[in-house]
Design a protein around this motif. Structure first.
Motif, PDB file in Angstrom:
ATOM      1  N   THR A  58      -7.692   1.970  -0.383  1.00  0.00           N
ATOM      2  CA  THR A  58      -6.571   1.243  -0.992  1.00  0.00           C
ATOM      3  C   THR A  58      -6.021   0.187  -0.039  1.00  0.00           C
ATOM      4  O   THR A  58      -5.532  -0.854  -0.482  1.00  0.00           O
ATOM      5  N   LEU A  59      -6.087   0.438   1.258  1.00  0.00           N
ATOM      6  CA  LEU A  59      -5.677  -0.584   2.220  1.00  0.00           C
ATOM      7  C   LEU A  59      -6.627  -1.784   2.156  1.00  0.00           C
ATOM      8  O   LEU A  59      -6.193  -2.945   2.169  1.00  0.00           O
ATOM      9  N   ALA A  60      -7.931  -1.500   2.049  1.00  0.00           N
ATOM     10  CA  ALA A  60      -8.909  -2.594   1.920  1.00  0.00           C
ATOM     11  C   ALA A  60      -8.664  -3.388   0.643  1.00  0.00           C
ATOM     12  O   ALA A  60      -8.818  -4.623   0.628  1.00  0.00           O
ATOM     13  N   ARG A  61      -8.285  -2.693  -0.428  1.00  0.00           N
ATOM     14  CA  ARG A  61      -7.970  -3.383  -1.681  1.00  0.00           C
ATOM     15  C   ARG A  61      -6.848  -4.397  -1.479  1.00  0.00           C
ATOM     16  O   ARG A  61      -6.905  -5.524  -1.972  1.00  0.00           O
ATOM     17  N   VAL A  84       0.876  -1.167   0.000  1.00  0.00           N
ATOM     18  CA  VAL A  84       0.000   0.000   0.000  1.00  0.00           C
ATOM     19  C   VAL A  84       0.918   1.224   0.000  1.00  0.00           C
ATOM     20  O   VAL A  84       1.597   1.490   0.998  1.00  0.00           O
ATOM     21  N   PRO A  85       0.984   1.972  -1.120  1.00  0.00           N
ATOM     22  CA  PRO A  85       1.976   3.044  -1.262  1.00  0.00           C
ATOM     23  C   PRO A  85       1.601   4.308  -0.508  1.00  0.00           C
ATOM     24  O   PRO A  85       0.489   4.444   0.025  1.00  0.00           O
ATOM     25  N   GLN A  86       2.537   5.251  -0.530  1.00  0.00           N
ATOM     26  CA  GLN A  86       2.323   6.531   0.142  1.00  0.00           C
ATOM     27  C   GLN A  86       1.139   7.281  -0.436  1.00  0.00           C
ATOM     28  O   GLN A  86       0.311   7.824   0.286  1.00  0.00           O
ATOM     29  N   VAL A  87       1.080   7.357  -1.770  1.00  0.00           N
ATOM     30  CA  VAL A  87       0.013   8.107  -2.441  1.00  0.00           C
ATOM     31  C   VAL A  87      -1.037   7.107  -2.917  1.00  0.00           C
ATOM     32  O   VAL A  87      -0.764   6.286  -3.797  1.00  0.00           O
ATOM     33  N   VAL A 103       2.861  -4.640   3.212  1.00  0.00           N
ATOM     34  CA  VAL A 103       3.869  -3.586   3.245  1.00  0.00           C
ATOM     35  C   VAL A 103       3.144  -2.247   3.175  1.00  0.00           C
ATOM     36  O   VAL A 103       2.487  -1.944   2.180  1.00  0.00           O
ATOM     37  N   LEU A 104       3.266  -1.447   4.257  1.00  0.00           N
ATOM     38  CA  LEU A 104       2.585  -0.160   4.334  1.00  0.00           C
ATOM     39  C   LEU A 104       3.626   0.945   4.268  1.00  0.00           C
ATOM     40  O   LEU A 104       4.400   1.140   5.209  1.00  0.00           O
TER      41      LEU A 104
END
Length: 596
Positions: free
Chosen positions: A487-490, A420-423, A500-501
């Motif tokens: 996006t985290l749920a994705r 899960v990327p920064q943006v 990886v966050l």
């Protein structure tokens, strides 16, 4: 240019030989019928019309039969035209579709570092206008090849009819071909420049639209408009130069066949007065020159578009032949339902402008949460990219459950690790589509379960259409924190074994962030996944089982948060600075969300 252009078209022919053959057969058949039709018309005029005019009497039955024959010939020519156009058009659009897929597939295969070096607008132009330009000449190509067959047949019949009239054709058609060659050479640099400017205009437009928020808030509308207008004017001037050259040569290319017809009539009248040819032969040859004028232009169309085709091909090949592939292996990993361990063993990595990581060594044990902490530019996001195998290390190895990431198959990698990327990136689609991504076997219950883990089920339930709510381009109808949770749920919907966050909850209220990490660390069946989190907030760091402290691309210390606070001054200073900055930000600005 002619040689290079024909090689490009040769690629297309080799890829679609049967479709091309069908188009050429239809075109050649049309050409032969055109030659035959010219001599039929000559025979009708010389053997029927002229005698009827001289006698003052016409046989109605014979005229009806002639009319029926001409209609039949026209219908057969229609069938040939249909075959020619169907084959040519089908081939052109099929090749364009194939190469658009190839370019897009190549984009997905190339590493992130390659994309960083290429503007998005240019890449869009490669997949669209450059592919279109490459195969534009393929449509008239079967017609041009059929025209060559028609010209050969015409020259044979011309010499068989009268060698003097044939000499007129010998002079006219090579002159027409030579003029097309000169036209092609003059057009090549102009078409190449126009194609390049199309990509640049697309790149500037995309950049301006994508950065609309920055442009408007910084008051740069006038400057961005001027920047776009300047490049648009260059494209306009380049296209005008193309049009001007075409305006010079097109009348010449149109005039030459007409001059040939006029020359045939003049020479033919002289030969007729000498008794060397008959009126039938004169009408046949004159009519043949008249009907040849349009098909011969097909050769000119191909030659005129070759420079643009070559320019498009070069730009498409720059993508297709780009290096930097990251091939997948065939290995798989055991325990797909259990958290995975990941280890960095003497990992170094650098971009073109220098080294980012040096001899990085640490492990995220299965089922544990490890926080990655360090100052800006220390290499945290690069480590996150290495963990998800967006890039490969220059030296050293990254292992998942003891298996080198480079050895894993694509399915094994995607099924085990989620980044899960920064943006956050949100598609212009429904909530369901953004979370599920059309993954097979994923039900609405699974989507809701992932939303609950990401503390996103509350706001989704309040949306007008729930899971069916359209979120807009890049999620413009959602707040920053909502986009991050979506996006985290994705990522969670795929049940990853390692999550990886990369500072993926920075826009979320700290209490919500704590609830998210707590739910990920503890489920009814144990930890949902191992977690590697790039963290800034003290509350986030404190939730980790272990902290890895990075400075200047090196692991300086590892341990628990309290231990590092007590023993590593640089770590303590950094976390304290983060905490003060966070408190200041809370005092000065209201959070986008107060409750989940």
């Amino acid at each position: 240019m002619l040689s290079r252009g024909m090689r490009v078209l040769g690629h297309g022919i080799r890829e679609e030989p049967w479709i091309f053959t069908a188009g050429v057969v239809g075109s050649a058949f049309f050409g032969l019928l055109t030659v035959v039709g010219a001599f039929i018309v000559g025979a009708i005029v010389g053997e029927v019309v002229v005698p009827s005019l001289e006698d003052g009497h016409a046989e109605t039955g014979l005229l009806a039969l002639i009319a029926a024959g001409l209609v039949g010939l026209s219908l057969v020519r229609v069938v040939a035209i249909f075959g020619r156009r169907l084959g040519a058009g089908f081939m052109q659009f099929r090749l364009q579709a194939v190469y658009r897929r190839r370019v897009t597939r190549r984009y997905l295969d190339l590493p992130v570092s390659w994309h960083h070096r290429n503007a998005t607008g240019t890449l869009l132009s490669n997949a669209n206008s450059d592919v279109e330009a490459t195969w534009f000449p393929i449509a008239p190509l079967p017609f041009a090849v059929g025209t060559v067959v028609m010209l050969l047949a015409a020259f044979v019949t011309l010499f068989a009819t009268d060698w003097v009239l044939a000499l007129v054709g010998v002079l006219i058609f090579p002159a027409l071909f030579g003029l097309n060659v000169v036209y092609s050479r003059r057009m090549a640099p102009r078409q190449a420049r126009a194609q390049q400017l199309r990509a640049e205009v697309s790149a500037i437009a995309h950049e301006s639209f994508d950065g609309a928020l920055v442009v408007k808030t910084m008051g740069r509308e006038a400057e961005e408009t001027a920047r776009f207008a300047a490049r648009a004017r260059e494209l306009r001037d380049a296209l005008i130069a193309v049009g001007r050259l075409r305006g010079i040569f097109d009348p010449m290319l149109e005039t030459l066949p007409s001059l040939g017809t006029l020359a045939v009539l003049m020479v033919g009248a002289w030969r007729l007065s000498q008794g060397a040819i008959t009126i039938t032969e004169l009408v046949s040859v004159a009519f043949l020159f008249t009907v040849l004028a349009f098909p011969v232009r097909a050769i000119g169309w191909v030659l005129a578009e070759l420079p643009r085709s070559v320019a498009g091909w070069d730009r498409v090949q720059r993508v297709i032949t780009a290096t930097g592939d990251m091939p997948y292996g065939t290995a798989s990993v055991e325990g797909r339902d259990a958290p995975a361990a990941i280890s960095f063993e003497q990992v170094s990595f650098g971009y073109e402008d220098g080294t980012v990581l040096r001899d990085v060594c640490f492990t995220v044990p299965a089922g544990r949460t490890v926080a990655l902490v360090g100052p800006t530019g220390s290499g945290k996001s690069t480590i996150a990219s290495l963990a998800a195998r967006l890039v490969d290390p220059a030296t050293g190895t990254v292992r998942l459950d003891g298996v080198d990431l480079r050895s894993l198959s694509a399915d094994a990698l995607a099924g085990s690790i989620a980044l899960v990327p920064q943006v956050p990136f949100v598609f212009d689609d429904t909530v369901r589509a953004n979370v599920g991504l059309d993954r097979p076997g994923l039900s609405d219950e699974d989507v809701w379960a992932a939303l609950r883990l990401a503390e996103a089920d509350g706001f989704v339930a309040r949306l007008p259409d729930g899971l069916d709510t359209m979120v807009g381009e890049r999620g413009t109808t959602l707040s920053g924190g909502q986009r991050q949770r979506l996006t985290l749920a994705r990522a969670l919907a795929g049940n990853p074994r390692l999550l990886v966050l990369d500072d993926a909850t920075s826009a979320v209220d700290p209490r919500v962030e704590a609830a998210i990490l707590a739910s990920l660390r503890s489920t009814s069946s144990g930890p949902a996944a191992s977690i590697l989190v790039v963290a800034y907030r003290r509350a986030t760091i404190a939730l980790a089982d272990e902290v890895v402290y990075i400075e200047h691309g090196r692991v300086v210390a590892t341990g628990t948060h309290p231990d590092l606070l007590a023993t590593v001054p640089g770590y303590a200073d950094l976390v304290t600075a983060y905490e003060k900055a966070e408190a200041e930000r809370e005092r000065e600005h209201a959070y986008e969300e107060v409750t989940p």
